[in-house]
Scaffold this motif. Structure first.
Motif, PDB file in Angstrom:
ATOM      1  N   ILE A 255       1.092  -6.873  11.097  1.00  0.00           N
ATOM      2  CA  ILE A 255       2.238  -6.964  10.187  1.00  0.00           C
ATOM      3  C   ILE A 255       2.133  -8.217   9.330  1.00  0.00           C
ATOM      4  O   ILE A 255       2.354  -8.187   8.109  1.00  0.00           O
ATOM      5  N   ILE A 256       1.793  -9.344   9.949  1.00  0.00           N
ATOM      6  CA  ILE A 256       1.648 -10.596   9.211  1.00  0.00           C
ATOM      7  C   ILE A 256       0.510 -10.490   8.205  1.00  0.00           C
ATOM      8  O   ILE A 256       0.613 -10.952   7.061  1.00  0.00           O
ATOM      9  N   PHE A 257      -0.597  -9.862   8.618  1.00  0.00           N
ATOM     10  CA  PHE A 257      -1.750  -9.706   7.728  1.00  0.00           C
ATOM     11  C   PHE A 257      -1.383  -8.886   6.483  1.00  0.00           C
ATOM     12  O   PHE A 257      -1.697  -9.278   5.352  1.00  0.00           O
ATOM     13  N   VAL A 258      -0.724  -7.755   6.692  1.00  0.00           N
ATOM     14  CA  VAL A 258      -0.327  -6.917   5.553  1.00  0.00           C
ATOM     15  C   VAL A 258       0.670  -7.649   4.670  1.00  0.00           C
ATOM     16  O   VAL A 258       0.627  -7.549   3.435  1.00  0.00           O
ATOM     17  N   PHE A 259       1.568  -8.417   5.274  1.00  0.00           N
ATOM     18  CA  PHE A 259       2.545  -9.180   4.492  1.00  0.00           C
ATOM     19  C   PHE A 259       1.861 -10.224   3.620  1.00  0.00           C
ATOM     20  O   PHE A 259       2.253 -10.439   2.467  1.00  0.00           O
ATOM     21  N   LEU A 260       0.823 -10.861   4.126  1.00  0.00           N
ATOM     22  CA  LEU A 260       0.134 -11.909   3.366  1.00  0.00           C
ATOM     23  C   LEU A 260      -0.650 -11.345   2.182  1.00  0.00           C
ATOM     24  O   LEU A 260      -0.820 -12.025   1.173  1.00  0.00           O
ATOM     25  N   VAL A 261      -1.151 -10.131   2.319  1.00  0.00           N
ATOM     26  CA  VAL A 261      -1.983  -9.555   1.244  1.00  0.00           C
ATOM     27  C   VAL A 261      -1.247  -8.466   0.479  1.00  0.00           C
ATOM     28  O   VAL A 261      -1.868  -7.702  -0.255  1.00  0.00           O
ATOM     29  N   GLN A 262       0.081  -8.399   0.628  1.00  0.00           N
ATOM     30  CA  GLN A 262       0.813  -7.294   0.017  1.00  0.00           C
ATOM     31  C   GLN A 262       0.702  -7.296  -1.505  1.00  0.00           C
ATOM     32  O   GLN A 262       0.674  -6.230  -2.134  1.00  0.00           O
ATOM     33  N   LYS A 263       0.623  -8.483  -2.121  1.00  0.00           N
ATOM     34  CA  LYS A 263       0.520  -8.528  -3.577  1.00  0.00           C
ATOM     35  C   LYS A 263      -0.767  -7.866  -4.042  1.00  0.00           C
ATOM     36  O   LYS A 263      -0.766  -7.035  -4.962  1.00  0.00           O
ATOM     37  N   HIS A 264      -1.887  -8.230  -3.408  1.00  0.00           N
ATOM     38  CA  HIS A 264      -3.162  -7.616  -3.758  1.00  0.00           C
ATOM     39  C   HIS A 264      -3.187  -6.142  -3.379  1.00  0.00           C
ATOM     40  O   HIS A 264      -3.805  -5.322  -4.070  1.00  0.00           O
ATOM     41  N   LEU A 265      -2.515  -5.802  -2.275  1.00  0.00           N
ATOM     42  CA  LEU A 265      -2.503  -4.405  -1.830  1.00  0.00           C
ATOM     43  C   LEU A 265      -1.776  -3.531  -2.844  1.00  0.00           C
ATOM     44  O   LEU A 265      -2.258  -2.443  -3.199  1.00  0.00           O
ATOM     45  N   LEU A 266      -0.640  -3.978  -3.329  1.00  0.00           N
ATOM     46  CA  LEU A 266       0.106  -3.204  -4.320  1.00  0.00           C
ATOM     47  C   LEU A 266      -0.674  -3.084  -5.621  1.00  0.00           C
ATOM     48  O   LEU A 266      -0.692  -2.029  -6.257  1.00  0.00           O
ATOM     49  N   ARG A 267      -1.334  -4.153  -6.025  1.00  0.00           N
ATOM     50  CA  ARG A 267      -2.167  -4.089  -7.229  1.00  0.00           C
ATOM     51  C   ARG A 267      -3.325  -3.122  -7.038  1.00  0.00           C
ATOM     52  O   ARG A 267      -3.687  -2.372  -7.948  1.00  0.00           O
ATOM     53  N   GLY A 268      -3.903  -3.120  -5.844  1.00  0.00           N
ATOM     54  CA  GLY A 268      -5.017  -2.218  -5.578  1.00  0.00           C
ATOM     55  C   GLY A 268      -4.600  -0.761  -5.563  1.00  0.00           C
ATOM     56  O   GLY A 268      -5.305   0.112  -6.072  1.00  0.00           O
ATOM     57  N   LEU A 269      -3.419  -0.472  -4.999  1.00  0.00           N
ATOM     58  CA  LEU A 269      -2.965   0.906  -4.927  1.00  0.00           C
ATOM     59  C   LEU A 269      -2.551   1.449  -6.291  1.00  0.00           C
ATOM     60  O   LEU A 269      -2.566   2.666  -6.510  1.00  0.00           O
ATOM     61  N   THR A 270      -2.161   0.564  -7.212  1.00  0.00           N
ATOM     62  CA  THR A 270      -1.747   1.004  -8.545  1.00  0.00           C
ATOM     63  C   THR A 270      -2.793   0.726  -9.604  1.00  0.00           C
ATOM     64  O   THR A 270      -2.556   0.933 -10.782  1.00  0.00           O
ATOM     65  N   PHE A 271      -3.972   0.244  -9.191  1.00  0.00           N
ATOM     66  CA  PHE A 271      -5.017  -0.108 -10.162  1.00  0.00           C
ATOM     67  C   PHE A 271      -5.479   1.134 -10.918  1.00  0.00           C
ATOM     68  O   PHE A 271      -5.815   2.150 -10.318  1.00  0.00           O
ATOM     69  N   GLY A 272      -5.472   1.053 -12.239  1.00  0.00           N
ATOM     70  CA  GLY A 272      -5.960   2.153 -13.051  1.00  0.00           C
ATOM     71  C   GLY A 272      -4.954   3.248 -13.321  1.00  0.00           C
ATOM     72  O   GLY A 272      -5.247   4.198 -14.027  1.00  0.00           O
ATOM     73  N   THR A 273      -3.706   3.117 -12.764  1.00  0.00           N
ATOM     74  CA  THR A 273      -2.707   4.158 -12.994  1.00  0.00           C
ATOM     75  C   THR A 273      -2.031   4.006 -14.360  1.00  0.00           C
ATOM     76  O   THR A 273      -1.486   4.963 -14.888  1.00  0.00           O
ATOM     77  N   VAL A 274      -2.035   2.767 -14.893  1.00  0.00           N
ATOM     78  CA  VAL A 274      -1.415   2.505 -16.185  1.00  0.00           C
ATOM     79  C   VAL A 274      -2.512   2.181 -17.192  1.00  0.00           C
ATOM     80  O   VAL A 274      -3.261   1.240 -17.002  1.00  0.00           O
ATOM     81  N   ARG A 275      -2.612   2.962 -18.211  1.00  0.00           N
ATOM     82  CA  ARG A 275      -3.622   2.759 -19.249  1.00  0.00           C
ATOM     83  C   ARG A 275      -2.980   2.138 -20.489  1.00  0.00           C
ATOM     84  O   ARG A 275      -1.858   2.466 -20.857  1.00  0.00           O
ATOM     85  N   ARG A 276      -3.720   1.250 -21.087  1.00  0.00           N
ATOM     86  CA  ARG A 276      -3.248   0.637 -22.335  1.00  0.00           C
ATOM     87  C   ARG A 276      -3.842   1.366 -23.512  1.00  0.00           C
ATOM     88  O   ARG A 276      -4.990   1.751 -23.474  1.00  0.00           O
TER      89      ARG A 276
END
Length: 276
Positions: A255-276
């Motif tokens: 739980i602590i590990f996921v909490f510490l990397v949650q910012k990168h995790l959210l960016r990774g899960l949404t990477f490439g979903t929004v195109r400019r």
């Protein structure tokens, strides 16, 4: 107009009620585990829903039972397996993404198909192989096993992130005189770091919770917490306080590990979903 407003409010309250119910349904087992871990044995059955008297005797008993040694084994195996899997996955994903490999699609499907087979179908040959090679009951054997299990998913996931990076960036860096190693470690990896972190989290959770291979390939000295929990039944049944204490110590690191990397995790899960 009034009926539409009432219908809108009713739907809104209904969504909130469903959300609250789902949250309570998800958190209630965690609440029971955490409160039971700090209860006396008498209070576990006389007052199962509330915590009135805090005690640490369950954690002391869990320590005598080897819980903290098992947590140490879980950390070693998870860190080693994830680290080795990511190292190999980055190289493999970059090669599959950037080079015209003969039979690439077949190889990628073959890599993915290894995850389709249930672990129980591989238990006997892997057990015999590890026993013959002297890897059974060792950290090395477990790390190699879990790195192998994590490779297919990590390769596919990291490759999908590298595919979103234009090849022109690599070619421009090479034309500027940079080596392929520089391109990979200084350009590509920093750009796909969220994807690597997301892959790392999923692999860590998989390895941390795996049971079948851990049960058959570990020994008393290397058994992780998942194996310890399966053998915790006492002479007079289950000691729920000790089980809850071990589970608290078991789930807190992840739980602590996921909490510490949650910012990168959210960016990774949404990477490439929004195109400019």
């Amino acid at each position: 107009m009034v009926e539409s407003l009432l219908l809108y409010k009713l739907k809104k309250y209904l969504r909130v009620a469903v959300l609250v119910f789902l949250i309570l349904a998800y958190l209630s087992p965690l609440y029971w585990i955490f409160t039971t871990a700090f209860k006396t044995r008498a209070e576990m059955f006389s007052n199962p829903f509330y915590l009135t008297q805090v005690t640490l005797e369950n954690f002391e008993e869990a320590a005598r039972y080897g819980a903290f040694d098992a947590i140490k084994n879980s950390v070693i195996i998870t860190v080693g397996g994830v680290g080795l899997a990511l190292l190999l996955s980055v190289f493999a994903a970059y090669a599959f993404s950037r080079y015209a490999i003969r039979g690439k699609n077949i190889l990628m499907f073959y890599i993915l198909s290894t995850r389709m087979m249930p672990p129980i179908a591989l238990v006997i040959p892997i057990f015999v192989m590890f026993q013959k090679l002297g890897l059974k009951g060792t950290y090395t054997g477990l790390i190699l096993m879990y790195a192998t299990v994590s490779l297919p998913f990590s390769i596919w996931m990291i490759k999908s992130f590298i595919d979103d990076i234009p090849k022109d960036i690599d070619q421009a860096a090479i034309l500027d005189g940079h080596s392929l190693t520089y391109v990979l470690f200084k350009i590509v990896i920093p750009m796909v770091l969220p994807g690597i972190v997301a892959s790392m989290v999923f692999s860590a959770i998989t390895i941390w919770n795996e049971f079948v291979f851990a049960l058959l390939l570990s020994s008393i000295d290397t058994r992780p917490t998942s194996v310890l929990l399966s053998s915790i039944r006492g002479e007079r049944g289950f000691n729920w306080g000790r089980i809850a204490a071990i589970e608290v110590v078991y789930i807190l690191p992840i739980i602590i590990f996921v909490f510490l990397v949650q910012k990168h995790l959210l960016r990774g899960l949404t990477f490439g979903t929004v195109r400019r």
